[in-house]
Design an enzyme around this catalytic site. Structure first.
Site, mmCIF file in Angstrom:
data_model
loop_
_atom_site.group_PDB
_atom_site.id
_atom_site.type_symbol
_atom_site.label_atom_id
_atom_site.label_comp_id
_atom_site.label_asym_id
_atom_site.label_seq_id
_atom_site.Cartn_x
_atom_site.Cartn_y
_atom_site.Cartn_z
ATOM 1 N N ASP A 29 -10.556 13.987 -5.365
ATOM 2 C CA ASP A 29 -9.676 14.072 -4.187
ATOM 3 C C ASP A 29 -10.509 13.335 -2.835
ATOM 4 O O ASP A 29 -11.806 13.349 -2.937
ATOM 5 C CB ASP A 29 -9.460 15.513 -3.581
ATOM 6 C CG ASP A 29 -8.316 15.418 -2.262
ATOM 7 O OD1 ASP A 29 -7.191 15.619 -2.657
ATOM 8 O OD2 ASP A 29 -8.471 14.841 -1.288
ATOM 9 N N ILE A 30 -9.913 12.279 -2.210
ATOM 10 C CA ILE A 30 -10.555 11.575 -1.305
ATOM 11 C C ILE A 30 -11.030 12.398 0.041
ATOM 12 O O ILE A 30 -12.278 11.854 0.315
ATOM 13 C CB ILE A 30 -9.706 10.444 -0.557
ATOM 14 C CG1 ILE A 30 -10.486 9.102 -0.397
ATOM 15 C CG2 ILE A 30 -8.596 11.031 0.033
ATOM 16 C CD1 ILE A 30 -9.541 8.097 -0.078
ATOM 17 N N GLN A 91 2.767 19.471 0.981
ATOM 18 C CA GLN A 91 2.722 18.404 0.243
ATOM 19 C C GLN A 91 3.082 17.189 1.012
ATOM 20 O O GLN A 91 3.753 17.111 1.800
ATOM 21 C CB GLN A 91 4.254 18.395 -0.704
ATOM 22 C CG GLN A 91 3.914 17.215 -1.812
ATOM 23 C CD GLN A 91 5.140 17.215 -2.722
ATOM 24 O OE1 GLN A 91 5.750 18.157 -2.892
ATOM 25 N NE2 GLN A 91 4.773 16.196 -3.779
ATOM 26 N N SER A 92 1.912 16.120 0.779
ATOM 27 C CA SER A 92 1.905 14.913 1.793
ATOM 28 C C SER A 92 2.211 13.671 0.519
ATOM 29 O O SER A 92 2.347 12.545 1.346
ATOM 30 C CB SER A 92 0.485 14.808 2.578
ATOM 31 O OG SER A 92 -0.475 14.774 1.633
ATOM 32 N N HIS A 97 1.286 16.230 -8.258
ATOM 33 C CA HIS A 97 -0.232 16.482 -8.623
ATOM 34 C C HIS A 97 -0.487 17.801 -8.355
ATOM 35 O O HIS A 97 -0.297 18.593 -7.633
ATOM 36 C CB HIS A 97 -0.892 15.377 -7.653
ATOM 37 C CG HIS A 97 -0.603 15.727 -6.118
ATOM 38 N ND1 HIS A 97 0.526 15.158 -5.552
ATOM 39 C CD2 HIS A 97 -1.348 16.212 -5.469
ATOM 40 C CE1 HIS A 97 0.436 15.752 -4.453
ATOM 41 N NE2 HIS A 97 -0.588 16.433 -4.254
HETATM 42 P P1 5GP Z 1 -1.085 17.282 -0.945
HETATM 43 O O1 5GP Z 1 -1.245 17.257 0.664
HETATM 44 O O2 5GP Z 1 0.385 16.204 -1.072
HETATM 45 O O3 5GP Z 1 -0.671 18.448 -1.911
HETATM 46 O O4 5GP Z 1 -2.100 16.507 -1.691
HETATM 47 C C1 5GP Z 1 -2.529 14.988 -1.366
HETATM 48 C C2 5GP Z 1 -3.963 14.800 -1.667
HETATM 49 O O5 5GP Z 1 -4.128 13.621 -2.105
HETATM 50 C C3 5GP Z 1 -4.840 15.277 -0.577
HETATM 51 O O6 5GP Z 1 -5.594 16.356 -0.704
HETATM 52 C C4 5GP Z 1 -5.377 13.932 -0.157
HETATM 53 O O7 5GP Z 1 -6.658 14.006 0.293
HETATM 54 C C5 5GP Z 1 -5.268 13.145 -1.372
HETATM 55 N N1 5GP Z 1 -5.268 11.669 -1.432
HETATM 56 C C6 5GP Z 1 -4.450 10.901 -0.750
HETATM 57 N N2 5GP Z 1 -4.672 9.809 -0.754
HETATM 58 C C7 5GP Z 1 -5.669 9.552 -1.470
HETATM 59 C C8 5GP Z 1 -6.288 8.302 -2.335
HETATM 60 O O8 5GP Z 1 -5.826 7.171 -2.006
HETATM 61 N N3 5GP Z 1 -7.256 8.983 -3.289
HETATM 62 C C9 5GP Z 1 -7.509 9.887 -3.594
HETATM 63 N N4 5GP Z 1 -8.668 10.159 -4.430
HETATM 64 N N5 5GP Z 1 -6.993 11.148 -2.808
HETATM 65 C C10 5GP Z 1 -5.896 10.858 -2.118
#
Ligand code: 5GP
Ligand code: ZN
Length: 107
Positions: A29-30, A91-92, A97
């Site tokens: 994760d970034i 979720q963003s 994932h």
């Molecule tokens: P969500 O909030 O949808 O469950 O998780 C999305 C995740 O993707 C977040 O933890 C965010 O830090 C990660 N993320 C978003 N854009 C990128 C990216 O370009 N590269 C990586 N490695 N992680 C990302």
């Protein structure tokens, strides 16, 4: 479609890859929230876990198997495997994932 995880899966955007199969990619994760924080992403676009589980269960099984393998390699065996589903759940990125997180990385 302008999807960041489709682009990472296709190698069009760089990520710190941990492991990969024909169906799934695992990368850091970034913005890690724990000492271990790896994302498991199917190489096929579905919006969330519900759609993936009915649309392509073989991708879901592959993702779960790779995720648990990565978790066992990177942690001492205590980890979470979570799927945020929907805006209200956090979720963003709307390409399904799984998050592998652990507070106990393997030394
Ligand atoms: P969500 O909030 O949808 O469950 O998780 C999305 C995740 O993707 C977040 O933890 C965010 O830090 C990660 N993320 C978003 N854009 C990128 C990216 O370009 N590269 C990586 N490695 N992680 C990302
Ligand atoms: Zn996508």
């Amino acid at each position: 479609m302008d999807c960041i995880f489709c682009k990472i899966a296709a190698g069009e955007i760089a990520a710190k890859t941990v492991a990969e199969t024909a169906k799934t990619i695992a990368f850091w994760d970034i913005s890690p929230q724990q000492p271990v924080h790896v994302l498991l992403v199917p190489k096929i676009h579905y919006e969330n876990i519900a759609e993936l589980s009915t649309g392509s269960p073989e991708h879901l099984v592959d993702l779960m198997q790779l995720g648990t393998k990565v978790a066992e390699e990177l942690s001492t065996g205590s980890f979470r495997f979570t799927f945020n589903t929907g805006v209200e759940a956090g979720q963003s990125v709307f390409h399904v994932h799984g998050h592998i997180t652990s507070t106990t990385p393997k030394a």
